[in-house]
Each structure stands twice: as C-alpha cells, then as structure tokens.
Design a protein around this motif. Structure first.
Motif, PDB file in Angstrom:
ATOM      1  N   ARG A 237      45.194  87.900  52.568  1.00  0.00           N
ATOM      2  CA  ARG A 237      46.286  87.573  51.649  1.00  0.00           C
ATOM      3  C   ARG A 237      45.909  86.303  50.892  1.00  0.00           C
ATOM      4  O   ARG A 237      45.567  85.297  51.490  1.00  0.00           O
ATOM      5  CB  ARG A 237      47.599  87.402  52.400  1.00  0.00           C
ATOM      6  N   ASN A 238      45.985  86.361  49.568  1.00  0.00           N
ATOM      7  CA  ASN A 238      45.564  85.184  48.813  1.00  0.00           C
ATOM      8  C   ASN A 238      46.732  84.551  48.074  1.00  0.00           C
ATOM      9  O   ASN A 238      47.655  85.221  47.614  1.00  0.00           O
ATOM     10  CB  ASN A 238      44.398  85.517  47.870  1.00  0.00           C
ATOM     11  N   ALA A 239      46.670  83.239  48.018  1.00  0.00           N
ATOM     12  CA  ALA A 239      47.770  82.448  47.479  1.00  0.00           C
ATOM     13  C   ALA A 239      47.989  82.705  45.993  1.00  0.00           C
ATOM     14  O   ALA A 239      49.114  82.601  45.495  1.00  0.00           O
ATOM     15  CB  ALA A 239      47.494  80.963  47.722  1.00  0.00           C
ATOM     16  N   MET A 240      46.922  83.047  45.278  1.00  0.00           N
ATOM     17  CA  MET A 240      47.016  83.241  43.834  1.00  0.00           C
ATOM     18  C   MET A 240      47.989  84.369  43.488  1.00  0.00           C
ATOM     19  O   MET A 240      48.776  84.262  42.549  1.00  0.00           O
ATOM     20  CB  MET A 240      45.613  83.559  43.297  1.00  0.00           C
ATOM     21  N   THR A 241      47.932  85.453  44.251  1.00  0.00           N
ATOM     22  CA  THR A 241      48.817  86.587  43.987  1.00  0.00           C
ATOM     23  C   THR A 241      50.278  86.158  44.045  1.00  0.00           C
ATOM     24  O   THR A 241      51.078  86.503  43.170  1.00  0.00           O
ATOM     25  CB  THR A 241      48.564  87.713  45.010  1.00  0.00           C
ATOM     26  N   TYR A 242      50.621  85.398  45.067  1.00  0.00           N
ATOM     27  CA  TYR A 242      52.015  84.970  45.222  1.00  0.00           C
ATOM     28  C   TYR A 242      52.411  83.916  44.188  1.00  0.00           C
ATOM     29  O   TYR A 242      53.565  83.872  43.749  1.00  0.00           O
ATOM     30  CB  TYR A 242      52.241  84.437  46.638  1.00  0.00           C
ATOM     31  N   ALA A 243      51.459  83.077  43.789  1.00  0.00           N
ATOM     32  CA  ALA A 243      51.768  82.074  42.763  1.00  0.00           C
ATOM     33  C   ALA A 243      52.092  82.752  41.434  1.00  0.00           C
ATOM     34  O   ALA A 243      53.063  82.385  40.759  1.00  0.00           O
ATOM     35  CB  ALA A 243      50.597  81.104  42.600  1.00  0.00           C
ATOM     36  N   VAL A 244      51.288  83.743  41.058  1.00  0.00           N
ATOM     37  CA  VAL A 244      51.533  84.476  39.811  1.00  0.00           C
ATOM     38  C   VAL A 244      52.860  85.228  39.898  1.00  0.00           C
ATOM     39  O   VAL A 244      53.648  85.256  38.946  1.00  0.00           O
ATOM     40  CB  VAL A 244      50.375  85.450  39.515  1.00  0.00           C
ATOM     41  N   SER A 245      53.120  85.829  41.053  1.00  0.00           N
ATOM     42  CA  SER A 245      54.381  86.552  41.242  1.00  0.00           C
ATOM     43  C   SER A 245      55.581  85.634  41.052  1.00  0.00           C
ATOM     44  O   SER A 245      56.563  85.988  40.391  1.00  0.00           O
ATOM     45  CB  SER A 245      54.410  87.173  42.641  1.00  0.00           C
ATOM     46  N   SER A 246      55.510  84.443  41.620  1.00  0.00           N
ATOM     47  CA  SER A 246      56.638  83.511  41.520  1.00  0.00           C
ATOM     48  C   SER A 246      56.885  83.088  40.071  1.00  0.00           C
ATOM     49  O   SER A 246      58.036  82.879  39.673  1.00  0.00           O
ATOM     50  CB  SER A 246      56.381  82.279  42.398  1.00  0.00           C
ATOM     51  N   VAL A 247      55.817  82.958  39.285  1.00  0.00           N
ATOM     52  CA  VAL A 247      55.987  82.634  37.861  1.00  0.00           C
ATOM     53  C   VAL A 247      56.733  83.759  37.169  1.00  0.00           C
ATOM     54  O   VAL A 247      57.648  83.524  36.364  1.00  0.00           O
ATOM     55  CB  VAL A 247      54.623  82.387  37.183  1.00  0.00           C
ATOM     56  N   GLY A 248      56.376  84.999  37.478  1.00  0.00           N
ATOM     57  CA  GLY A 248      57.070  86.139  36.882  1.00  0.00           C
ATOM     58  C   GLY A 248      58.551  86.151  37.217  1.00  0.00           C
ATOM     59  O   GLY A 248      59.396  86.418  36.348  1.00  0.00           O
ATOM     60  N   TYR A 249      58.876  85.857  38.464  1.00  0.00           N
ATOM     61  CA  TYR A 249      60.287  85.810  38.857  1.00  0.00           C
ATOM     62  C   TYR A 249      61.033  84.722  38.085  1.00  0.00           C
ATOM     63  O   TYR A 249      62.145  84.937  37.581  1.00  0.00           O
ATOM     64  CB  TYR A 249      60.406  85.539  40.356  1.00  0.00           C
ATOM     65  N   GLU A 250      60.431  83.533  37.991  1.00  0.00           N
ATOM     66  CA  GLU A 250      61.109  82.431  37.299  1.00  0.00           C
ATOM     67  C   GLU A 250      61.320  82.746  35.827  1.00  0.00           C
ATOM     68  O   GLU A 250      62.345  82.381  35.246  1.00  0.00           O
ATOM     69  CB  GLU A 250      60.299  81.137  37.460  1.00  0.00           C
ATOM     70  N   LEU A 251      60.357  83.419  35.214  1.00  0.00           N
ATOM     71  CA  LEU A 251      60.492  83.738  33.800  1.00  0.00           C
ATOM     72  C   LEU A 251      61.604  84.748  33.536  1.00  0.00           C
ATOM     73  O   LEU A 251      62.092  84.857  32.408  1.00  0.00           O
ATOM     74  CB  LEU A 251      59.165  84.269  33.256  1.00  0.00           C
ATOM     75  N   SER A 252      62.000  85.497  34.551  1.00  0.00           N
ATOM     76  CA  SER A 252      63.082  86.470  34.378  1.00  0.00           C
ATOM     77  C   SER A 252      64.421  85.932  34.858  1.00  0.00           C
ATOM     78  O   SER A 252      65.398  86.676  34.956  1.00  0.00           O
ATOM     79  CB  SER A 252      62.750  87.766  35.129  1.00  0.00           C
ATOM     80  N   TRP A 253      64.489  84.643  35.111  1.00  0.00           N
ATOM     81  CA  TRP A 253      65.698  84.022  35.655  1.00  0.00           C
ATOM     82  C   TRP A 253      66.913  84.258  34.765  1.00  0.00           C
ATOM     83  O   TRP A 253      67.972  84.699  35.215  1.00  0.00           O
ATOM     84  CB  TRP A 253      65.422  82.524  35.839  1.00  0.00           C
ATOM     85  N   GLY A 254      66.758  83.968  33.472  1.00  0.00           N
ATOM     86  CA  GLY A 254      67.902  84.072  32.570  1.00  0.00           C
ATOM     87  C   GLY A 254      68.448  85.479  32.448  1.00  0.00           C
ATOM     88  O   GLY A 254      69.626  85.667  32.149  1.00  0.00           O
ATOM     89  N   GLU A 255      67.597  86.493  32.673  1.00  0.00           N
ATOM     90  CA  GLU A 255      68.031  87.879  32.533  1.00  0.00           C
ATOM     91  C   GLU A 255      68.561  88.448  33.845  1.00  0.00           C
ATOM     92  O   GLU A 255      69.439  89.315  33.852  1.00  0.00           O
ATOM     93  CB  GLU A 255      66.859  88.732  32.039  1.00  0.00           C
ATOM     94  N   GLU A 256      68.006  87.977  34.976  1.00  0.00           N
ATOM     95  CA  GLU A 256      68.352  88.569  36.264  1.00  0.00           C
ATOM     96  C   GLU A 256      69.292  87.715  37.102  1.00  0.00           C
ATOM     97  O   GLU A 256      69.858  88.197  38.083  1.00  0.00           O
ATOM     98  CB  GLU A 256      67.061  88.825  37.064  1.00  0.00           C
ATOM     99  N   GLY A 257      69.432  86.420  36.771  1.00  0.00           N
ATOM    100  CA  GLY A 257      70.316  85.564  37.549  1.00  0.00           C
ATOM    101  C   GLY A 257      69.582  84.794  38.637  1.00  0.00           C
ATOM    102  O   GLY A 257      68.378  84.939  38.843  1.00  0.00           O
ATOM    103  N   ASP A 258      70.341  83.969  39.362  1.00  0.00           N
ATOM    104  CA  ASP A 258      69.748  83.056  40.337  1.00  0.00           C
ATOM    105  C   ASP A 258      69.056  83.761  41.497  1.00  0.00           C
ATOM    106  O   ASP A 258      68.211  83.170  42.174  1.00  0.00           O
ATOM    107  CB  ASP A 258      70.827  82.126  40.903  1.00  0.00           C
ATOM    108  N   SER A 259      69.394  85.016  41.753  1.00  0.00           N
ATOM    109  CA  SER A 259      68.789  85.709  42.896  1.00  0.00           C
ATOM    110  C   SER A 259      67.275  85.820  42.751  1.00  0.00           C
ATOM    111  O   SER A 259      66.552  85.818  43.754  1.00  0.00           O
ATOM    112  CB  SER A 259      69.400  87.101  43.065  1.00  0.00           C
TER     113      SER A 259
END
Length: 651
Positions: A237-259
C-alpha cells in the motif's frame, strides 16, 4: 510421459521453441536500447522530443482527418512508457488513453476465466523458461497500483473528479490483490514441482540443498536493500495513492458536502501511517480542527503521531484553524530500478555438473537527494518524499524470490531430462542443440518501466498571497529549480514537476475551488476559516470583474469594502459595503456572465471552449492560455475584464 515437454524434443517443436526464446530476448534488448536513446533525446531536447520519438512506434498512420491514434495492439511496455511521458509532458488525456489500453490488457486476465491459445502456450513452456520470460510485459502489482494513481492524477489535472475517484478505487483494488497474487505464484511454483515429483526422485538431495543455498546467497537482498524495504508499512500500500485520493475528495467538497471531508481524512490518515509526510499531516490537522475532532479519541493516534514528529506543524494548524489547502505540488525525480540479468551457477540436482541460470534482478539507479520547497507570502508550506519506487521494486523482487527458486529448480530438473532426450534421439546434434537451447533460454525479460521515477515528493499549503514560489534543492542545498505561479482565491493550484536529465519540466493547472459558501458558519470555531474562504473567493471575483479589492487574502479591509460598494452601486443594490450571501450570489452571477462572454468570443476566434456555460473548466482555461500565448500576454489561464477587452480588440 510428461506430454508437456515431449513435443519440445521433436525437431519442429525444438525449432519453434528456439525462435520463441530468441524473439523474447530481442524484444527486451530492443526496448532497452530504444528507451536509452529516447531518454538521451529527452535530456537534451526536452520531453516533447522524447514523446515524439516514442510515438513513432505507437501511433497509427493518419486517418481521413489527418489524426494519428494510439494503436491498441502496441506492446504493453511501450504504452506504459508513453503513458507516463504523456503525463509529465502535460498531455493528460493522451496519457489516460494509453494507460487505459494497458488496463484493458491486464484486467481480463484477472476477471475472465476463458483460456486462450496464448495461455495454453505459456502453460506448456513456463517451467522450461527462465523466470521472467513471458512474451507480453507482465506488470508487477505495485506498477498496477501506480498506473491507476497516475491516471487519477491525470483526471485531477483535467478537473474530472469522478474519473479520478474511479481510478483511485481501481488502485485500491489492485493493492488488495498483490498479496493474493504473490501467494498464487508460490502455490503455482509448488504445484509445478509436485507435478514432476517422479523426476525429482532422480535428483540428489544434497545437491538440491546446495543449489538452494547458493541461489539464496547470490540472489537475496543486501543488508542496505533490506533496510530500505523495512521502511515500507502494510505491504505494498503506497501513501501516494491515498494522498491523491484525499485531494479528489477535498475538491468535491462544495458539491458533496462536509461528509467528503471525512472520506478525505480517512485516506489522509492511511497515507500518513504509511509515509509520514508533513504536508499530509498538516492537511489532516486542518480537517480535525474544522470538524472539531481535535480531541476525540478516535483521531488521537494520528494526531499524536503528527504532533510528535512535526510539533511546529501542529502549532501552526492551531493558529490558522480550518484552512483547507489551495496548493498541491507533486515532484518526480530520478529513475526507478532497472531489471538486469543476474547470472547464477548452481549445482545441477540431477547431473554431476554446474548449471547456469539467469534471473531478472532489480538494480537501483544512483541519484542525489532532493528537497521540495513551497512558499507564499513569506510562509513556507510543508513538503517531503511521498513514494519510494526503489523500496517497492525491491520488495516485489524479495517476495517473489521463494517462488522464483522453485521455478528455477523445477526448470533445472526438467531441462536436464529434456537434454538427455535430445541427446538420445539426435546424437551429437542433440547434444549441440541442447547446449544452444540452454544458452538462448538464459535470456530473462529485462524490460523495465523506465519512465517511472525513483521518488515522488509532495507538498501542500494554503497560499495566503497571490503568488506561489516552488523551489527544488539538490543534495548540497543548491537551487536547481525556482519558479513562481499565480494564485487566485477562487482556485486550487495543482503543480506537477518532473526532473528530466539536468533540467525540470513543470505543468500547472488552476481548477475552480468548490468550497461551500458560508460553510464555516455551521461549525463553531471553524467559522472564521469558512468566512475567510468566502471573502477570498469574493475578492478574486471582484478583481476579475474590474472592481479592485486588493490581494485575495480573506480579510474584508477598506479596499475590499470600497470594491463591494462600487459593485453594489453599479448593480442597483443597496450600498452598504457589507458582505453577505446576497452580495456573494450577485457577484457570482456577474462572474458567470463574464466567463460566458469570454467563452463566446474565444469560440468566435477559433479557440474552442465548448458550449458557453459560464463555468471556467479545463477546456476554457486551455483556450484562454492559447489566446494569451498568441497575443504575447502572460499565460495564466485567468479570466478577467482585461482579457475580455483584448478579445474585443482581437475581433
């Protein structure tokens, strides 16, 4: 007996076998030589020249419209190389096109149960061939994971959050399969040996033990290499995959909400646990403060780890609560390990001879250490190494070593019997043919995904100024790369940098921030952070509309209030100078109208932005950059009234 190998003792089968082995060896040599030439071109003339060179073997002839497409029948390794280079050259759609074909190559092997002719042929010769020879390039598990991580990053750079998250899920699935695949290979190797148990009755136990001892002594990792892979946690398991994933989640914050911020936090905690990058820790703290979970029991293990390793980051996060990062920088350096042939001479378990075997062994490419620095408004953002390909490759080799040994020993035993059959059937010619065959077969597949970097560094910060400075320092502290990028309050900046030879190639994408307006008002202490974000976005849009609000810093000072009053007066609103939701909605509407008019005029001038919808997406920004470049303007991709005036003049 042993029908699988009986066919190879005939002259026709033997000839076919030699041709297959020879072709595989030639393919490996050709790929290595082609990539070495391409890398020399890239180092001297840039990535674009290296890409153009590789495209000659991958793209089809021009179609009726003069467009060349990627040939899906191209060898997988060439598609991998070109897919990675497309990414580093900023050609993100092309990169995903090439890498998706690779995915289509290997996915059916894992998901379908059909047995085709190629699989049958492999089953017939796998125990006879040296480890690694398999015709089509076979991706290691960690390479499959990174393939999807790279595609996810491509989608983020294209502002396609949905596509990015699909690739992250694919990458996580591959991570979950790696250990299972290794176990399957071990079981398969044992099964092959069991299938030839009667042949092993002719093997001398003492010579078997000596062969095993010699093999492990020569092939195993050095103490330094063992220390390197000891730093890996939780398998592959590599940290880069999860770091990129977290950026994607944050970028969708305004559309999806705080969850979705909670989803991002889960991946940030996984990333930090695997590779304690300070930027990842800083982002996790920002989430914990914003969501008021700094003191909850479930978050304490991660928070205490961050506080222990990076106390200054913990204190800084407390001073600036709830600030989500608007800058993410990825730096790729060096070259991943190359596969080189390792020659071993082992006691033959059947005959009183020494047999030569060759296995593919990873060899690290030396490079200096680099330091990534990001800075804005005299404040430094955290950054560090996020992924080490040397460790992943060496762990992959080490984990495959036991199964590799069983394959080698099985091959030695079977090969000795086959050689005897050749000698018995064809006399001296058979003896010569056996010697030639064995020499040809000792050509393991030494192809490598050479475009992979040695390491990836990651940094993130909240840029408080209107400019970001990115530096890369070498091992002695000398500055190797130094560049400034514009930052707007309503954008998230993604910067991707690749070291090529002695220089760096970089690409920057500014995508719309999707921070929900007024989000801070719902979460107590985080209210100030949410308000600052709303004010920062408002300031950026007022500036774009020609109402100078000053630096987009989230502070509603005198200049910002003056800009608000001017806007209210021009738009028939009550002039108060106050910032509220009604003002924010009116400014947002005016900004959409500006963007829509810019899109229409760009389309009229031949710069394709798609349907004018008032949303400054990736296509619109690229069209803006093309226009700015053609007009000799600063290439920023930013939309404002000054740009509109230049478009009007151009028409």
């Amino acid at each position: 007996m042993h029908g699988i190998y009986r066919g190879w003792t005939g002259l026709r089968g033997f000839a076919l076998f030699l041709v297959a082995a020879f072709v595989i060896g030639c393919v490996a040599t050709e790929h290595r030589e082609n990539m070495e030439k391409a890398q020399i071109v890239g180092a001297s003339r840039g990535l674009a020249a290296e890409v153009a060179m590789l495209e000659q073997d991958v793209l089809t002839d021009p179609d009726a419209q003069g467009v060349r497409h990627i040939d899906p029948a191209t060898d997988v390794i060439k598609l991998l190389e070109l897919g990675a280079l497309y990414h580093y050259a900023g050609m993100y759609e092309r990169s995903n096109e090439a890498l998706e074909i690779v995915y289509a190559h290997y996915a059916p092997k894992e998901m379908l149960t059909d047995i085709n002719l190629q699989d049958t042929l492999k089953a017939g010769v796998k125990a006879v061939l040296s480890e690694g020879i398999a015709g089509s390039y076979d991706l290691s598990g960690y390479e499959k994971v990174f393939l999807h991580t790279l595609k996810a990053l491509n989608y983020l750079m294209l502002d396609d959050l949905e596509g990015a998250m699909v690739e992250i899920r694919r990458g996580e699935y591959q991570q979950s399969r790696i250990e299972d695949e290794l176990e399957e290979k071990r079981q398969e190797a044992h099964k092959e040996r069991d299938e030839h148990a009667d042949l092993f009755e002719q093997a001398d136990p003492e010579r078997l033990n000596r062969a095993q001892s010699r093999f492990m002594a020569k092939a195993r990792l050095s103490d330094e290499e063992k220390r390197l892979i000891a730093g890996l946690k939780d398998g592959y398991r590599n940290a880069m995959t999860y770091a990129v994933s977290s950026v994607g989640y944050e970028l969708s914050w305004g559309e999806e909400g705080d969850s979705v911020l909670d989803d991002a936090a889960i991946d940030l905690s996984k990333s930090f646990g695997l590779f304690p990058n300070p930027a990842v820790g800083d982002r996790y703290l920002s989430w914990a403060i914003y969501r008021q979970r700094l003191n909850t029991a479930s978050e304490q293990p991660v928070i205490q780890a961050i506080r222990s390793i990076y106390p200054s980051i913990y204190q800084d996060a407390r001073r600036h609560p709830g600030e989500m990062k608007n800058v993410h920088v990825f730096l790729s350096t060096g070259s991943s390990p190359r596969v080189k042939p390792l020659i071993l001479r082992l006691p033959n378990p059947v005959s009183e001879t020494i047999s030569k075997v060759v296995i593919p062994r990873y060899e690290r490419i030396p490079d200096q250490n680099y330091q990534l620095e990001i800075e804005s408004a005299h404040q430094r953002g955290p950054a560090a190494k996020e992924l080490d390909f040397d460790a992943l490759a060496l762990k992959s080799f080490d984990d495959k070593l036991p199964a590799m040994y069983f394959r080698i020993i099985t091959r030695l035993v079977v090969q000795t019997i086959v050689d005897k059959q050749l000698k018995d059937k064809m006399g001296m010619f058979g003896q010569i043919a056996a010697a030639v065959k064995n020499e040809l077969l000792e050509q393991p597949d030494t192809r490598s995904w050479t475009a992979l970097p040695k390491a990836i560094h990651y940094g993130a910060m909240y840029a408080r100024g209107d400019e970001l400075t990115v530096r890369v320092r070498g091992q002695g502290g000398q500055v190797l790369f130094n560049k400034r990028y514009p930052v707007a309050g309503d954008e998230v900046l993604l910067v991707d940098i690749r070291k090529v030879g002695d220089h760096f190639e970089d690409h920057m994408v500014a995508i719309p921030a999707r921070f929900p307006q007024g989000s801070g008002k719902r979460h107590g202490r985080a209210g100030a952070g949410g308000t600052r974000r709303m004010v920062r976005l408002l300031q950026a849009r007022l500036n774009a509309l020609g109402y100078p609000a000053g630096v987009a810093d989230g502070q509603a000072g005198r200049q910002t209030r003056a800009a608000v009053r001017a806007f209210q007066k021009d738009h028939g609103m009550t002039v108060t100078g106050r910032i509220d939701s009604a003002l924010a909605d009116s400014v947002a509407g005016a900004y959409r109208d500006l963007v829509r008019e810019v899109q229409s005029r760009l389309n009229a001038l031949g710069y394709d932005t798609g349907t004018p919808d008032g949303v400054p997406g990736q296509r619109t920004r690229e069209a803006v950059k093309s226009f700015q470049r053609a007009q000799g303007l600063t290439v920023s991709g930013r939309i404002d009234t000054a740009l509109l005036q230049r478009l009007q003049q151009a028409q």
